[in-house]
Design an enzyme around this catalytic site. Structure first.
Site, PDB file in Angstrom:
ATOM      1  N   GLU A   1       0.825  -1.213   0.000  1.00 19.78           N
ATOM      2  CA  GLU A   1       0.000   0.000   0.000  1.00 19.78           C
ATOM      3  C   GLU A   1       0.859   1.263   0.000  1.00 19.78           C
ATOM      4  O   GLU A   1       0.545   2.225  -0.698  1.00 19.78           O
ATOM      5  CB  GLU A   1      -0.984  -0.006   1.167  1.00 19.78           C
ATOM      6  CG  GLU A   1      -2.018  -1.122   1.113  1.00 19.78           C
ATOM      7  CD  GLU A   1      -2.855  -1.190  -0.168  1.00 19.78           C
ATOM      8  OE1 GLU A   1      -2.953  -0.175  -0.888  1.00 19.78           O
ATOM      9  OE2 GLU A   1      -3.400  -2.269  -0.454  1.00 19.78           O
TER      10      GLU A   1
ATOM     11  N   HIS B   1       2.057   2.074  -3.433  1.00 20.96           N
ATOM     12  CA  HIS B   1       1.090   2.851  -4.228  1.00 20.96           C
ATOM     13  C   HIS B   1       1.232   4.347  -3.959  1.00 20.96           C
ATOM     14  O   HIS B   1       1.158   5.152  -4.884  1.00 20.96           O
ATOM     15  CB  HIS B   1      -0.339   2.421  -3.922  1.00 20.96           C
ATOM     16  CG  HIS B   1      -0.746   1.119  -4.522  1.00 20.96           C
ATOM     17  ND1 HIS B   1      -0.475   0.772  -5.827  1.00 20.96           N
ATOM     18  CD2 HIS B   1      -1.430   0.062  -3.986  1.00 20.96           C
ATOM     19  CE1 HIS B   1      -0.968  -0.440  -6.081  1.00 20.96           C
ATOM     20  NE2 HIS B   1      -1.548  -0.890  -4.975  1.00 20.96           N
TER      21      HIS B   1
ATOM     22  N   HIS C   1      -0.015  -1.927  -9.716  1.00 23.37           N
ATOM     23  CA  HIS C   1       0.109  -3.370  -9.514  1.00 23.37           C
ATOM     24  C   HIS C   1       1.082  -3.956 -10.525  1.00 23.37           C
ATOM     25  O   HIS C   1       1.152  -3.517 -11.668  1.00 23.37           O
ATOM     26  CB  HIS C   1      -1.252  -4.048  -9.618  1.00 23.37           C
ATOM     27  CG  HIS C   1      -2.120  -3.767  -8.444  1.00 23.37           C
ATOM     28  ND1 HIS C   1      -3.463  -3.482  -8.565  1.00 23.37           N
ATOM     29  CD2 HIS C   1      -1.847  -3.696  -7.115  1.00 23.37           C
ATOM     30  CE1 HIS C   1      -3.966  -3.268  -7.361  1.00 23.37           C
ATOM     31  NE2 HIS C   1      -3.014  -3.383  -6.470  1.00 23.37           N
TER      32      HIS C   1
ATOM     33  N   CYS D   1       6.377 -10.373  -6.734  1.00 26.01           N
ATOM     34  CA  CYS D   1       6.656  -8.993  -6.314  1.00 26.01           C
ATOM     35  C   CYS D   1       5.634  -8.541  -5.272  1.00 26.01           C
ATOM     36  O   CYS D   1       4.446  -8.878  -5.349  1.00 26.01           O
ATOM     37  CB  CYS D   1       6.594  -8.070  -7.532  1.00 26.01           C
ATOM     38  SG  CYS D   1       6.836  -6.311  -7.162  1.00 26.01           S
TER      39      CYS D   1
END
Length: 193
Positions: A142, A145, A151, A157
């Site tokens: 998170e 991001h 993604h 990964c």
């Protein structure tokens, strides 16, 4: 650039030992010091009684409001079951290229699925260790991001989308080389500013 911190915010009832592990790992992974911020209130404001879950986007708003001036990014950690409208559940949510993210420990706990069925992973980890390992992966994902990563198609990964707990357990807590290069560039750009 003035020294900036990654902040961890416990939301509701959260095991402090999980926060302590996340604090150490996130400092190492992202290269910024990490502080545990003040606890945020129980997220009853985000509860949807029809679903019996909590809308994660509403929680992100509260994290954003709680960010101190010296915060680079803020990660909320809660034990309630999270959702976004188009999915049955989420392990977490983040503002892509933003400052805030949240993860839930609810579905990362072996007890959620039944102690017998999920008592041990392939590696033989005990339940508490499994929770911490999963929380690390979801927290890195998170926060990735928030640093601009999307993604990744590489199932090993940490940025791979976890559609199930099996996906989370399979992937590593590391970025693949492409994602590592992207995160390094993002952090380098932040340090220049």
């Amino acid at each position: 650039m003035r020294l900036k911190y990654l902040y961890l915010f416990p939301i509701g009832d959260v095991d402090f030992s999980v926060l302590a592990v996340l604090q150490d790992v996130l400092e190492e992974k992202f290269g910024f010091p990490c502080k545990i911020g003040s606890a945020l209130p129980d997220p009853g404001y985000a509860y949807n009684p029809k679903r019996g879950q909590y809308k994660s986007t509403m929680i992100l708003g509260k994290i954003r409001q709680a960010l101190p001036q010296d915060a680079l990014k803020g990660l909320g950690v809660t034990s309630v079951d999270l959702y976004v409208p188009m999915l049955n559940f989420v392990f977490g949510e983040a503002e892509v290229c933003g400052r805030c993210a949240v993860i839930s420990l609810c579905r990362l706990k072996p007890q959620f699925y039944g102690v017998c069925r999920q008592a041990r992973l392939r590696s033989g980890q005990a339940g508490e260790d499994i929770l911490k390992t999963r929380a690390i992966k979801e927290a890195i994902h998170e926060l990735g991001h928030t640093f601009g990563l999307s993604h990744c198609p590489n199932s090993g990964c940490v940025m791979y989308f976890s559609n199930s707990l099996m996906d989370t357990d399979f992937k590593e807590e590391n970025f693949c080389s492409s994602c590592q290069n992207a995160i390094d560039l993002s952090i380098q750009n932040l340090l220049i500013c």
